[in-house]
Design a protein around this motif. Sequence first.
Motif: not given
Length: 385
Positions: A1-25
């Motif tokens: 999914m991610l387009p670039v190679d990153l350190p594991d800690t950064v990759r894990d932070a990016l792939l962690a569950p998000l809070v979608d603070h603005h969405c609709h039904g």
Amino acid sequence: MLPVDLPDTVRDALLAPLVDHHCHGVRRDDLSRAQFELLINAGGCPAPPGTTHFDAPIGAAIRRWCAPVLDLEPHTAPAVYLARRAELGADEVNRRLLRAAGVGAFLVDTGMEGAELLTAAELARHGDAAANEVVSIEQIEHDVAEMAQLALDYMDSLAEELTARAARAVGMATVIGYRCGLDFDPSRPSRGAVIAAANRRLSDPKEPLTDPILLRYLLWTAVDVARERGLPVQFHAGFGDPDHGFHPGPQRTDPARMTTFVKALQPIGVPVVLLHCYPFHRQAAYLAGVFPHVYVDVGLALTYSAAGSARIMDELLELVPFHKQLFGSGCHGVAETGHLGALYFRRALAATLKSRLDAGEWSAADAARVAHMIGSGNARRVYRL
């Protein structure tokens, strides 16, 4: 999914569950091609004869990234994609795409309510996530206007209903920028002006509110409630969610035009959250950099720019403090917008973080911390989750 190679800690932070603070039904029913195409176009208009909304960045993104979630090959033809969508049925499509987004909590703007849309609770169930409401103040006004008989009843009921709904919400949202522009008069309207405008409003209450006096009165009433409840207020700006076909002109949705109003809210402690903002994301970043109570996202600009989203993210991070940016998909109408919002947010932020890591500007710990803040931590703090 991610387009670039990153350190594991950064990759894990990016792939962690998000809070979608603005969405609709999103729609719960099966859609025809014409209905689906209307919902993947921010203007809500059909494509010109002989063309299709699939021939747009979001259309290409659906065929590339949503198709595999529905067990299709990437870049499948629109007709094949829509046939598979119909075969699976709306319930299964919504479940797959919303869960693929990797969202841990949805903050749902209820301004696009309707029996055909999933409720906040249903959105949470389909996405295997939590959900909270962000109150649409214009939707509340519309409900009140249809019930009120007199101007004074309208004013009293508006304050009461905003207070009642805010008690169950984590934030409030306004589309004043789409209804009359963000260059509105920042002062509170006089009581006499409000009564006269309310009498005009009650003569035709079914239409969406566009009167600048009542929009300002509604906004200030909501601000009073937000201050008492400790809630942020979201402002739609720039390229954003469709709102009954209102288009005041692009320059009038520039958030910099409401600077005086933003200043007025600073001493009373009401957080201002600027949504979408494109192409004014640099102005929004400026406001977030200058004012301690201003926060920003680029919302569905990432979804609709698709492959070009990394540039927008990079421009936003030129100035905006890292603790002031939020993730919001701007999801509406179809679950594809929720999945793509999360996917392009992660890909765009990954590319931006990679460039800073490669330049030696940031450490891996810096990049991981920023990814966590923007993806979920800032929203949890601002909305008190």
